[in-house]
Design a protein around this motif. Structure first.
Motif, PDB file in Angstrom:
ATOM      1  N   LEU A   1     -25.011  38.058  -6.410  1.00 14.96           N
ATOM      2  CA  LEU A   1     -24.821  37.274  -5.197  1.00 14.96           C
ATOM      3  C   LEU A   1     -24.734  35.792  -5.519  1.00 14.96           C
ATOM      4  O   LEU A   1     -23.909  35.066  -4.940  1.00 14.96           O
ATOM      5  N   PHE A   2     -25.567  35.334  -6.454  1.00 21.91           N
ATOM      6  CA  PHE A   2     -25.536  33.931  -6.851  1.00 21.91           C
ATOM      7  C   PHE A   2     -24.147  33.522  -7.332  1.00 21.91           C
ATOM      8  O   PHE A   2     -23.627  32.473  -6.963  1.00 21.91           O
ATOM      9  N   PHE A   3     -23.529  34.369  -8.144  1.00 28.30           N
ATOM     10  CA  PHE A   3     -22.238  34.016  -8.719  1.00 28.30           C
ATOM     11  C   PHE A   3     -21.086  34.164  -7.739  1.00 28.30           C
ATOM     12  O   PHE A   3     -20.093  33.443  -7.844  1.00 28.30           O
ATOM     13  N   VAL A   4     -21.160  35.101  -6.803  1.00 26.45           N
ATOM     14  CA  VAL A   4     -20.030  35.339  -5.898  1.00 26.45           C
ATOM     15  C   VAL A   4     -20.183  34.612  -4.566  1.00 26.45           C
ATOM     16  O   VAL A   4     -19.338  34.772  -3.685  1.00 26.45           O
ATOM     17  N   THR A   5     -21.212  33.806  -4.422  1.00 24.81           N
ATOM     18  CA  THR A   5     -21.370  33.052  -3.183  1.00 24.81           C
ATOM     19  C   THR A   5     -20.126  32.229  -2.821  1.00 24.81           C
ATOM     20  O   THR A   5     -19.760  32.157  -1.643  1.00 24.81           O
ATOM     21  N   PRO A   6     -19.432  31.604  -3.783  1.00 28.84           N
ATOM     22  CA  PRO A   6     -18.211  30.876  -3.414  1.00 28.84           C
ATOM     23  C   PRO A   6     -17.145  31.767  -2.766  1.00 28.84           C
ATOM     24  O   PRO A   6     -16.392  31.299  -1.907  1.00 28.84           O
ATOM     25  N   LEU A   7     -17.089  33.039  -3.146  1.00 28.29           N
ATOM     26  CA  LEU A   7     -16.136  33.949  -2.510  1.00 28.29           C
ATOM     27  C   LEU A   7     -16.523  34.175  -1.047  1.00 28.29           C
ATOM     28  O   LEU A   7     -15.653  34.217  -0.164  1.00 28.29           O
ATOM     29  N   ILE A   8     -17.823  34.318  -0.803  1.00 27.64           N
ATOM     30  CA  ILE A   8     -18.297  34.515   0.565  1.00 27.64           C
ATOM     31  C   ILE A   8     -18.027  33.263   1.401  1.00 27.64           C
ATOM     32  O   ILE A   8     -17.577  33.340   2.548  1.00 27.64           O
ATOM     33  N   LEU A   9     -18.278  32.095   0.820  1.00 27.43           N
ATOM     34  CA  LEU A   9     -18.014  30.846   1.526  1.00 27.43           C
ATOM     35  C   LEU A   9     -16.533  30.704   1.867  1.00 27.43           C
ATOM     36  O   LEU A   9     -16.184  30.177   2.926  1.00 27.43           O
ATOM     37  N   SER A  10     -15.672  31.184   0.981  1.00 30.93           N
ATOM     38  CA  SER A  10     -14.230  31.114   1.235  1.00 30.93           C
ATOM     39  C   SER A  10     -13.864  31.948   2.457  1.00 30.93           C
ATOM     40  O   SER A  10     -13.041  31.524   3.283  1.00 30.93           O
ATOM     41  N   GLY A  11     -14.452  33.137   2.571  1.00 29.26           N
ATOM     42  CA  GLY A  11     -14.180  33.988   3.720  1.00 29.26           C
ATOM     43  C   GLY A  11     -14.663  33.363   5.018  1.00 29.26           C
ATOM     44  O   GLY A  11     -13.967  33.405   6.044  1.00 29.26           O
ATOM     45  N   ILE A  12     -15.846  32.755   4.978  1.00 26.96           N
ATOM     46  CA  ILE A  12     -16.374  32.091   6.165  1.00 26.96           C
ATOM     47  C   ILE A  12     -15.495  30.903   6.545  1.00 26.96           C
ATOM     48  O   ILE A  12     -15.195  30.679   7.727  1.00 26.96           O
ATOM     49  N   LEU A  13     -15.061  30.139   5.552  1.00 24.50           N
ATOM     50  CA  LEU A  13     -14.202  28.988   5.799  1.00 24.50           C
ATOM     51  C   LEU A  13     -12.892  29.417   6.449  1.00 24.50           C
ATOM     52  O   LEU A  13     -12.433  28.804   7.424  1.00 24.50           O
ATOM     53  N   TYR A  14     -12.296  30.496   5.936  1.00 28.81           N
ATOM     54  CA  TYR A  14     -11.029  30.967   6.500  1.00 28.81           C
ATOM     55  C   TYR A  14     -11.199  31.406   7.949  1.00 28.81           C
ATOM     56  O   TYR A  14     -10.423  31.013   8.828  1.00 28.81           O
ATOM     57  N   ASP A  15     -12.208  32.204   8.209  1.00 25.06           N
ATOM     58  CA  ASP A  15     -12.363  32.733   9.557  1.00 25.06           C
ATOM     59  C   ASP A  15     -12.737  31.645  10.551  1.00 25.06           C
ATOM     60  O   ASP A  15     -12.397  31.727  11.732  1.00 25.06           O
ATOM     61  N   SER A  16     -13.418  30.603  10.079  1.00 23.78           N
ATOM     62  CA  SER A  16     -13.836  29.531  10.983  1.00 23.78           C
ATOM     63  C   SER A  16     -12.650  28.707  11.480  1.00 23.78           C
ATOM     64  O   SER A  16     -12.759  28.014  12.501  1.00 23.78           O
ATOM     65  N   MET A  17     -11.517  28.767  10.786  1.00 18.75           N
ATOM     66  CA  MET A  17     -10.376  27.932  11.156  1.00 18.75           C
ATOM     67  C   MET A  17      -9.864  28.239  12.555  1.00 18.75           C
ATOM     68  O   MET A  17      -9.299  27.369  13.220  1.00 18.75           O
TER      69      MET A  17
ATOM     70  N   ASN B   1      -8.694  27.590  -2.126  1.00 21.48           N
ATOM     71  CA  ASN B   1      -8.640  27.859  -0.696  1.00 21.48           C
ATOM     72  C   ASN B   1      -8.890  26.591   0.116  1.00 21.48           C
ATOM     73  O   ASN B   1      -8.193  26.320   1.099  1.00 21.48           O
ATOM     74  N   PHE B   2      -9.882  25.816  -0.281  1.00 18.73           N
ATOM     75  CA  PHE B   2     -10.189  24.575   0.430  1.00 18.73           C
ATOM     76  C   PHE B   2      -8.979  23.645   0.420  1.00 18.73           C
ATOM     77  O   PHE B   2      -8.607  23.079   1.459  1.00 18.73           O
ATOM     78  N   ALA B   3      -8.357  23.501  -0.749  1.00 21.37           N
ATOM     79  CA  ALA B   3      -7.181  22.624  -0.853  1.00 21.37           C
ATOM     80  C   ALA B   3      -6.019  23.168  -0.031  1.00 21.37           C
ATOM     81  O   ALA B   3      -5.298  22.415   0.632  1.00 21.37           O
ATOM     82  N   GLY B   4      -5.830  24.492  -0.082  1.00 20.43           N
ATOM     83  CA  GLY B   4      -4.749  25.101   0.686  1.00 20.43           C
ATOM     84  C   GLY B   4      -4.958  24.952   2.178  1.00 20.43           C
ATOM     85  O   GLY B   4      -4.032  24.576   2.913  1.00 20.43           O
ATOM     86  N   TYR B   5      -6.166  25.216   2.650  1.00 20.60           N
ATOM     87  CA  TYR B   5      -6.448  25.109   4.083  1.00 20.60           C
ATOM     88  C   TYR B   5      -6.308  23.664   4.555  1.00 20.60           C
ATOM     89  O   TYR B   5      -5.827  23.406   5.668  1.00 20.60           O
ATOM     90  N   ALA B   6      -6.735  22.719   3.729  1.00 21.11           N
ATOM     91  CA  ALA B   6      -6.579  21.310   4.100  1.00 21.11           C
ATOM     92  C   ALA B   6      -5.098  20.963   4.261  1.00 21.11           C
ATOM     93  O   ALA B   6      -4.716  20.237   5.189  1.00 21.11           O
ATOM     94  N   THR B   7      -4.266  21.505   3.382  1.00 15.44           N
ATOM     95  CA  THR B   7      -2.834  21.249   3.471  1.00 15.44           C
ATOM     96  C   THR B   7      -2.245  21.837   4.746  1.00 15.44           C
ATOM     97  O   THR B   7      -1.300  21.287   5.319  1.00 15.44           O
ATOM     98  N   TYR B   8      -2.792  22.951   5.190  1.00 12.44           N
ATOM     99  CA  TYR B   8      -2.309  23.559   6.432  1.00 12.44           C
ATOM    100  C   TYR B   8      -2.420  22.593   7.610  1.00 12.44           C
ATOM    101  O   TYR B   8      -1.648  22.690   8.569  1.00 12.44           O
ATOM    102  N   TYR B   9      -3.403  21.689   7.568  1.00  7.55           N
ATOM    103  CA  TYR B   9      -3.579  20.731   8.656  1.00  7.55           C
ATOM    104  C   TYR B   9      -2.827  19.430   8.398  1.00  7.55           C
ATOM    105  O   TYR B   9      -2.314  18.806   9.322  1.00  7.55           O
ATOM    106  N   ILE B  10      -2.775  19.015   7.132  1.00  9.79           N
ATOM    107  CA  ILE B  10      -2.065  17.786   6.791  1.00  9.79           C
ATOM    108  C   ILE B  10      -0.555  17.985   6.923  1.00  9.79           C
ATOM    109  O   ILE B  10       0.155  17.104   7.427  1.00  9.79           O
ATOM    110  N   TYR B  11      -0.069  19.122   6.467  1.00 12.30           N
ATOM    111  CA  TYR B  11       1.364  19.420   6.559  1.00 12.30           C
ATOM    112  C   TYR B  11       1.539  20.857   7.038  1.00 12.30           C
ATOM    113  O   TYR B  11       1.898  21.743   6.260  1.00 12.30           O
ATOM    114  N   PRO B  12       1.264  21.127   8.303  1.00  9.69           N
ATOM    115  CA  PRO B  12       1.443  22.491   8.823  1.00  9.69           C
ATOM    116  C   PRO B  12       2.922  22.859   8.832  1.00  9.69           C
ATOM    117  O   PRO B  12       3.764  22.060   9.252  1.00  9.69           O
TER     118      PRO B  12
END
Length: 261
Positions: A19-35, A122-133
């Protein structure tokens, strides 16, 4: 997700370490769904005609010129529908499977690079979705080059042909839950396979498979009418830059997995 995290934490010391190592994967899923809750408040003007016209000028085919997406929609084949649909169906699982292998093979440094590379691309990609949708090619095929219709639901596009082969609704259900319709640039569909390939080079395993899957995903993104070639190239650039940065950042940091908890 919370239930799974709790189960991993309390089940066993090794699952807690995982869980310690894969936490960034979980955070990515939460970040995506929160959009879905804040995308409309951050997104700039959606670009519809710009990416399409640039794609046609750079990679246009035939006379009159048409984009590679448009050409392939006129030259579909059931075998390509199956292969490309399958690639789109499992591309996330390929990456997760690689992360699981890295953990059990005790490649913990590579696993940390894999997990955090996934998060930051994912963070960089999602940010681009808003800067240049940008509207995907299937949107242009359905609605033309006029101002973006913001209430447009996500569409499975060419992936629906995979469902038609088997009488399923995999992609209809999947894209019905998409958090952002106007996130075509960059193509994260190809970012993940490139990360997987770079990691495979590092551990010297699965190189042939990961390279073949990367090529298939690049083709599938265009063939299924989800991305322009421009999107694909930028997805590769994002993944390459993020991987290089994360690998460098962790190159000298020691890992003592036995002292994580």
């Amino acid at each position: 997700i919370c239930g799974l995290a709790l189960a991993l934490h309390y089940a066993h010391p090794k699952s807690r370490r995982f869980l310690f190592f894969v936490t960034p994967l979980i955070l990515s899923g939460i970040l995506y769904d929160s959009m879905r809750y804040y995308a409309d408040f951050l997104r700039g003007e959606v670009k519809v005609a710009g990416p399409y016209l640039l794609e046609k000028s750079l990679f246009g085919l035939g006379a009159p010129r048409e984009t590679p997406n448009e050409w392939w929609q006129r030259h579909t084949h059931i075998s390509l529908d199956f292969l490309c649909g399958l690639a789109y169906l499992i591309f996330i699982f390929e990456y997760f499977a690689l992360c699981i292998y890295l953990f059990f093979a005790d490649h913990l440094r590579e696993l940390r690079v894999a997990a955090w590379s996934f998060f930051w691309v994912n963070f960089a990609g999602y940010a681009t979705y808003y800067i240049y949708p940008a509207a995907p090619p299937w949107y242009v095929a359905l609605h033309g080059l006029g101002p973006a219709k913001m209430d447009t639901p996500a569409n499975a596009a060419g992936a629906a042909r995979f469902d038609a082969i088997f009488g399923t609704e995999f992609f209809i259900g999947m894209y019905g839950k998409a958090a952002d319709v106007f996130g075509a640039i960059p193509s994260l569909h190809v970012s993940y396979p490139l990360l997987a390939f770079l990691l495979a080079l590092r551990i010297r395993r699965f190189r042939a498979f990961s390279f073949a899957f990367l090529i298939l995903m690049c083709f599938s993104a265009v063939y299924l009418n989800h991305h322009y070639l421009i999107d694909v190239f930028l997805g590769l650039v994002y993944a390459g830059v993020v991987y290089g940065f994360v690998a460098w950042a962790y190159s000298t940091r020691a890992i003592n997995a036995d002292k994580i908890y």
